[in-house]
Design a protein around this motif. Structure first.
Motif, PDB file in Angstrom:
ATOM      1  N   VAL A 206       0.844  -1.203   0.000  1.00 51.27           N
ATOM      2  CA  VAL A 206       0.000   0.000   0.000  1.00 51.27           C
ATOM      3  C   VAL A 206       0.877   1.250   0.000  1.00 51.27           C
ATOM      4  N   ALA A 207       1.962   1.211   0.803  1.00 49.96           N
ATOM      5  CA  ALA A 207       2.879   2.351   0.838  1.00 49.96           C
ATOM      6  C   ALA A 207       3.482   2.599  -0.539  1.00 49.96           C
ATOM      7  N   MET A 208       3.858   1.536  -1.222  1.00 50.75           N
ATOM      8  CA  MET A 208       4.439   1.691  -2.558  1.00 50.75           C
ATOM      9  C   MET A 208       3.407   2.220  -3.555  1.00 50.75           C
ATOM     10  N   ARG A 209       2.141   1.864  -3.345  1.00 50.80           N
ATOM     11  CA  ARG A 209       1.109   2.402  -4.225  1.00 50.80           C
ATOM     12  C   ARG A 209       1.040   3.923  -4.094  1.00 50.80           C
ATOM     13  N   TYR A 210       1.127   4.418  -2.864  1.00 47.23           N
ATOM     14  CA  TYR A 210       1.176   5.867  -2.661  1.00 47.23           C
ATOM     15  C   TYR A 210       2.436   6.456  -3.297  1.00 47.23           C
ATOM     16  N   ASP A 211       3.584   5.775  -3.096  1.00 46.39           N
ATOM     17  CA  ASP A 211       4.846   6.290  -3.633  1.00 46.39           C
ATOM     18  C   ASP A 211       4.810   6.371  -5.160  1.00 46.39           C
ATOM     19  N   LEU A 212       4.238   5.342  -5.791  1.00 46.77           N
ATOM     20  CA  LEU A 212       4.216   5.318  -7.249  1.00 46.77           C
ATOM     21  C   LEU A 212       3.283   6.375  -7.823  1.00 46.77           C
ATOM     22  N   LYS A 213       2.333   6.853  -6.997  1.00 48.79           N
ATOM     23  CA  LYS A 213       1.476   7.956  -7.439  1.00 48.79           C
ATOM     24  C   LYS A 213       2.243   9.267  -7.491  1.00 48.79           C
ATOM     25  N   ALA A 272      16.561   1.401  -3.849  1.00 49.92           N
ATOM     26  CA  ALA A 272      15.749   1.406  -5.064  1.00 49.92           C
ATOM     27  C   ALA A 272      14.502   2.261  -4.899  1.00 49.92           C
ATOM     28  N   ILE A 273      13.841   2.157  -3.728  1.00 51.83           N
ATOM     29  CA  ILE A 273      12.586   2.897  -3.527  1.00 51.83           C
ATOM     30  C   ILE A 273      12.820   4.244  -2.856  1.00 51.83           C
ATOM     31  N   ASP A 274      14.068   4.530  -2.474  1.00 47.32           N
ATOM     32  CA  ASP A 274      14.428   5.797  -1.834  1.00 47.32           C
ATOM     33  C   ASP A 274      13.697   5.985  -0.506  1.00 47.32           C
ATOM     34  N   ARG A 275      13.683   4.936   0.309  1.00 48.05           N
ATOM     35  CA  ARG A 275      13.100   4.979   1.644  1.00 48.05           C
ATOM     36  C   ARG A 275      14.077   4.341   2.618  1.00 48.05           C
ATOM     37  N   ARG A 276      14.346   5.025   3.733  1.00 52.28           N
ATOM     38  CA  ARG A 276      15.343   4.559   4.686  1.00 52.28           C
ATOM     39  C   ARG A 276      14.760   3.767   5.845  1.00 52.28           C
TER      40      ARG A 276
END
Length: 353
Positions: A206-213, A272-276
């Motif tokens: 779900v977090a990645m869905r927000y990120d990809l938006k 890759a996703i730029d999240r620490r």
């Protein structure tokens, strides 16, 4: 607080300022956004919840009030009236949120109030439904979790606080686990690590869905994603290490090498996703693994802890300082389709890579 475009338009409509002044003010406020600065150029993970020490000051005061009220209720109010007292407290928190979250838009105090509101609502439901009895059933926990989820959703709908996404996700997880325990008692404990990993991956998705938006991280979608990543990361890390190591906080020699390998793999995902968040969640386990590996050398035992801190800190500082070129290398190894949807590597400072 910087006025938004809507604020300026409303001011013009109300006759507070004329349109020319509004246009000049808008240009002045956005002057730094039009020309990239060194800070804007660097890959970063913005956390927008503190605008000044006033927010911290108010948050401390609100937290003290909420904790003090809870302690006072538990110490003074008869147990038969605990549910009513905490329900009353939840109503008071909502009233405070109308001031600090809706009117003044203070994010950190709003987070404190959101946590307090959900906690008070859950506590009131727990006392009302007998969750603190000797042998409460799974249906009781299901009902209490449902109250918590409803409280989180209500706070989100009213105050539009991105942190509410974390509370809602936590409520959904609690409701799901309670439902499973109601249908199959003992199954949660028996399959805890697998459930934790599956739920963590679901929140991560779900977090990645927000990120990809919002790959550029300029809208509230990035804030929602941040809080969901913060919830998902410790769940994923703990579950993975629990599968791989008998005692993640105290691995054996061979297990320590496995922990290091897992953490390096998670570091690649984080880059890759730029999240620490994935890295931060595993630093304790990573430090324990480094300590075990260092202990297998001939180094004096008294220096093991110091050397472990140096190595762990050095890893974090090196990766942090080289985050941008490291991301560039990781993204280069990914398919073009993946690179197109992930956050881009922002240009570096002049003279830097």
């Amino acid at each position: 607080m910087r006025p938004s475009a809507d604020d300026l338009a409303a001011a013009v409509a109300a006759g507070v300022i004329d349109r020319g002044a509004a246009d000049r003010l808008r240009a002045f406020l956005t002057r730094d956004e039009e020309a990239p600065s060194p800070l804007d150029a660097a890959d970063r993970e913005d956390v927008r919840f503190v605008r000044g020490f006033h927010d911290v000051f108010m948050s401390f005061g609100l937290a003290a009030v909420l904790i003090g009220f809870r302690l006072a209720v538990m110490a003074v109010v008869p147990e038969s009236a605990h549910a009513a007292a905490f329900a009353l407290g939840a109503g008071g928190i909502w009233a405070l949120a109308e001031i600090f979250a809706r009117r003044q838009r203070l994010v950190l105090p709003s987070i404190v109030l959101a946590l307090g509101f959900v906690t008070y609502a859950v506590t009131a439901a727990a006392f009302a439904l007998g969750a603190f009895a000797d042998a409460p059933g799974g249906a009781t926990f299901f009902a209490v979790a449902g109250v918590g989820l409803a409280a989180a959703v209500a706070f989100r709908l009213r105050f539009r606080l991105p942190f509410s996404s974390l509370l809602i996700a936590g409520g959904v997880i609690g409701l799901g686990l309670a439902a499973l325990e109601t249908v199959a008692p003992g199954s949660v404990e028996a399959h805890w690590d697998g459930l934790l990993l599956g739920l963590g991956l679901a929140v991560f998705a779900v977090a990645m869905r927000y990120d990809l938006k919002d790959p550029s991280r300029t809208t509230l979608a990035a804030d929602h994603a941040f809080w969901l990543h913060l919830l998902a990361a410790p769940m994923i890390v703990h579950a993975l290490l629990s599968f791989a190591v008998a005692e993640p906080s105290a691995p054996t020699g061979p297990e320590a090498g496995l922990v290091v390998a897992i953490m390096l793999a998670l570091a690649l995902v984080a880059l890759a996703i730029d999240r620490r968040a994935l890295l931060m969640s595993g630093l304790i386990y990573f430090g324990a693994a480094i300590g075990v590996l260092v202990a297998q050398t001939d180094i004096d035992p008294g220096a093991i802890f110091a050397l472990t801190l140096v190595l762990l800190g050095g890893f974090v500082v090196t990766l942090g300082a080289g985050w941008r070129p490291a991301r560039r290398l990781v993204l280069a190894a990914l398919p073009a389709r993946a690179r197109a949807v992930l956050p881009p590597v922002r240009p570096g400072f002049q003279g830097q890579s």
